[in-house]
Design a protein around this motif. Structure first.
Motif, PDB file in Angstrom:
ATOM      1  N   ALA B  26       0.838  -1.203   0.000  1.00 61.24           N
ATOM      2  CA  ALA B  26       0.000   0.000   0.000  1.00 61.24           C
ATOM      3  C   ALA B  26       0.873   1.253   0.000  1.00 61.24           C
ATOM      4  CB  ALA B  26      -0.928  -0.007   1.212  1.00 61.24           C
ATOM      5  N   THR B  27       1.957   1.193   0.767  1.00 60.60           N
ATOM      6  CA  THR B  27       2.871   2.341   0.830  1.00 60.60           C
ATOM      7  C   THR B  27       3.503   2.585  -0.537  1.00 60.60           C
ATOM      8  OG1 THR B  27       3.313   1.847   3.141  1.00 60.60           O
ATOM      9  CG2 THR B  27       4.910   3.256   2.023  1.00 60.60           C
ATOM     10  N   ARG B  30       0.902   4.039  -2.888  1.00 60.80           N
ATOM     11  CA  ARG B  30       0.657   5.458  -2.615  1.00 60.80           C
ATOM     12  C   ARG B  30       1.760   6.322  -3.185  1.00 60.80           C
ATOM     13  NH1 ARG B  30      -1.395   4.253   2.583  1.00 60.80           N
ATOM     14  NH2 ARG B  30      -3.652   4.503   2.517  1.00 60.80           N
ATOM     15  N   THR B  71     -10.746   7.464  -3.602  1.00 62.40           N
ATOM     16  CA  THR B  71     -11.521   6.966  -2.472  1.00 62.40           C
ATOM     17  C   THR B  71     -12.716   6.188  -2.997  1.00 62.40           C
ATOM     18  OG1 THR B  71     -10.997   9.056  -1.369  1.00 62.40           O
ATOM     19  CG2 THR B  71     -12.597   7.639  -0.295  1.00 62.40           C
ATOM     20  N   SER B  92     -11.447  -3.408   1.771  1.00 63.76           N
ATOM     21  CA  SER B  92     -10.397  -2.519   2.251  1.00 63.76           C
ATOM     22  C   SER B  92      -9.010  -3.021   1.849  1.00 63.76           C
ATOM     23  CB  SER B  92     -10.542  -2.436   3.773  1.00 63.76           C
ATOM     24  OG  SER B  92      -9.555  -1.635   4.310  1.00 63.76           O
ATOM     25  N   ARG B  96      -6.695  -0.869  -0.698  1.00 66.50           N
ATOM     26  CA  ARG B  96      -5.403  -0.370  -0.240  1.00 66.50           C
ATOM     27  C   ARG B  96      -4.279  -0.805  -1.118  1.00 66.50           C
ATOM     28  NH1 ARG B  96      -5.696  -0.911   6.267  1.00 66.50           N
ATOM     29  NH2 ARG B  96      -7.530   0.381   6.307  1.00 66.50           N
ATOM     30  N   ASP B 101      -8.287   4.579  -0.723  1.00 67.29           N
ATOM     31  CA  ASP B 101      -8.885   4.521   0.606  1.00 67.29           C
ATOM     32  C   ASP B 101     -10.365   4.180   0.465  1.00 67.29           C
ATOM     33  OD1 ASP B 101      -6.748   5.373   2.500  1.00 67.29           O
ATOM     34  OD2 ASP B 101      -6.706   7.078   1.130  1.00 67.29           O
ATOM     35  N   THR B 102     -10.947   3.688   1.558  1.00 58.67           N
ATOM     36  CA  THR B 102     -12.384   3.381   1.523  1.00 58.67           C
ATOM     37  C   THR B 102     -13.074   4.071   2.692  1.00 58.67           C
ATOM     38  OG1 THR B 102     -11.804   1.355   2.710  1.00 58.67           O
ATOM     39  CG2 THR B 102     -12.338   1.137   0.385  1.00 58.67           C
TER      40      THR B 102
END
Lengths: 364, 364
Positions: B26-27, B30, B71, B92, B96, B101-102
């Motif tokens: 996820a990082t 992002r 989102t 989720s 991710r 995001d949720t």
């Protein structure tokens, strides 16, 4: 449900308008607050009822019409936990009754996700945030401080964070744990297991080191550990590191750890479980060892549920006021959004030990 | 976890960059998507790893950087139900991993709340919506159509809605129910209770009327009822309205209704429960009547849980692929957001009957 705060008691409340109109309170609140979706037919009924009763918007309703989004943001550690689901229901019911929607994000106990969640909520322009934070030290709270600094009110729920001077709505974890362990001691037990403790790699040899470890971790868990130790101290029962589980908190590990405790030469006769998964993990270990509660091992757990009541024998459990916990957090936050000065204090609600049939004296 | 769709297989994926950088996927997503919070140190590690591996953003990552909010909005009937909590975790985790995001809203089965929730999500500019809708008829879906018309992709989860031509991710409710009831029949049962049916005021006297009632209500419940009737039909067991619970769906009512069924002259010997609360309500009724499963009444329920496994005897339960249900819904939605044409079809996942010890032949 929170009462309306009218300046003059003679004025009708939103609830009374709702009753007159024959609609739900949330629908009346939306209509009268000029906010959100209400079907034309409902709106007309509410307005007619308001007119008939001489309703005039109170202070809160006026503040609502000046707010930005009428949305609260909620950040929970794990919605998959029925505890948080119950808290959420309390937040949601209270918010709705006051005409606010709630959006939720779940962090699954990951601080990075919590930081991202706060940013999402600020980006979505929520009017305030309720958070069950996974942060434990002063170095982990910058994201929450940043939200407050930007004018977004924040209320903590379930978990106080020592380095944050904010309103926090919690339960009496330490007292609840002490009462549970005292109940086991009163039944005659002295060898009482504790699952679970802080996530240390191994159990500290001394009480002091264990507490130090706990204070570097989740407040809730630390308080429950303190309550366990309080009860032992009061009864002059020495702390035995062999009877405390530490490390990763999973049902599987609980099963292993309880099996280990059951195999100790000076056998454990009672067990205090601080989470639902600790209870189900302990029950698996008992069954695998061919042991039965309450005869072989007495058992008290957190949190009460429909399942605990239908177990045979039914389980003695600590019941948290989950709905009230959420409702109170929402009330504190909505009051702040409505203009009240934050009290920045700990609001402690009482839990309840539900006595059923999983505690008996030790088998002799 | 969904795989990345690189145009050229030789290119490294986000997962590979994450592994190289020693950070979570996820990082990495992002950082590479240019979205959301990543600490400066993490960002640097990810960018260094991406550079080293020659990573170039793929089609999805590019679409991400042009999106509005990254989102997803999720509307669930009740987060307090562990089933939905599990679905949410699947949504989720998948979101991710793709850098989204949720945010979640819970309607507690109130259509007005669902309509408001859709408006909130549009207002918050989510890129797409997943909904377990409480809508049952063509007159109740205008809010969902409106979202789609505004260009917000919508995927249904758990519940198909006949009048909505959208992607829906569901389980094989009818087959699951049929298999459970067939299992009871194979054990020798012919008097099999069903909790719960549609919310009619009283049980329709005929099979046809009961099905008509079901089709005016939640799809999921109707499918489970159809599966029950399928199994009876196959075994030429006549439908008996006395063995079906209808009306309000609460644990308390289940307890009353099961007590009523247990008191029938031609006694019920088995029970199929379509929800967790139906199981706990049935267990209360059995205990109150001084009866035990599986000896006096055989029992199969929806949905499996840690508690069902630690009951004594452990319960035979239908396990839904809750995580996969959510993950699949997120995948379908993210594909659509990424530019894929919606397939507008029913994606049916298989449930599993977990055989334990709550089914035995009828006592003779």
């Amino acid at each position: 449900m929170p009462s309306d705060r009218d300046e003059m008691p003679a004025r009708p409340t939103i609830s009374e308008v709702a009753a007159e109109a024959g609609v739900g309170r949330a629908t009346a609140a939306r209509t009268l607050g000029g906010y959100g979706y209400v079907s034309p037919e409902m709106r007309e009924r509410v307005l007619a009822a308001a007119d008939k009763l001489g309703y005039r918007a109170n202070a809160l309703a006026r503040s609502m019409s000046t707010g930005v989004s009428h949305t609260l943001g909620v950040i929970l550690a794990d919605i998959g936990n029925p505890f948080f689901a119950g808290v959420m229901r309390g937040i949601s019911d209270t918010s709705r009754a006051r005409g606010f929607d709630t959006i939720v994000l779940s962090t699954y106990e990951d601080l990075d996700e919590e930081i991202a969640a706060v940013n999402v909520l600020i980006d979505k322009r929520v009017d305030g945030v309720i958070v069950a934070s996974t942060a434990v030290g002063p170095g982990e709270v910058a994201h929450i401080r940043a939200a407050v600094d930007r004018g977004v009110p924040v209320v903590l729920v379930d978990r106080a964070v020592a380095s944050l001077d904010l309103d926090a709505v919690v339960i009496d974890n330490r007292d609840a744990a002490r009462e549970a362990v005292e109940t086991l001691i009163a039944a005659g037990h002295r060898r009482i297991g504790f699952v679970w403790g802080p996530p240390a790699a191994q159990v500290p040899a001394t009480r002091r080191e264990l507490l130090a470890e706990a204070s570097r971790n989740l407040w809730t868990d630390g308080e429950r550990l303190r309550g366990y130790l309080d009860a032992l101290d009061d009864a002059r029962i020495p702390f035995d590191p062999d009877l405390v589980m530490v490390g990763r908190k999973t049902e599987e590990r609980v099963t292993q750890e309880v099996a280990r405790m059951l195999a100790l030469p000076d056998r454990m006769t009672a067990l205090f479980c601080t989470e639902t998964e600790a209870v189900t993990g302990a029950l698996r270990a008992l069954r695998a060892a061919g042991l039965a509660y309450p005869h072989d091992v007495a058992l008290i757990g957190f949190d009460d549920s429909a399942w605990a009541a239908v177990m045979d024998p039914p389980l003695t459990m600590i019941e948290q006021p989950v709905h009230r916990l959420g409702a109170k957090a929402a009330e504190v936050l909505l009051d702040t959004i409505g203009g009240a000065e934050p009290r920045r204090e700990m609001h402690t609600l009482r839990s309840r030990l539900v006595m059923r049939s999983s505690v008996a004296p030790p088998a002799s």
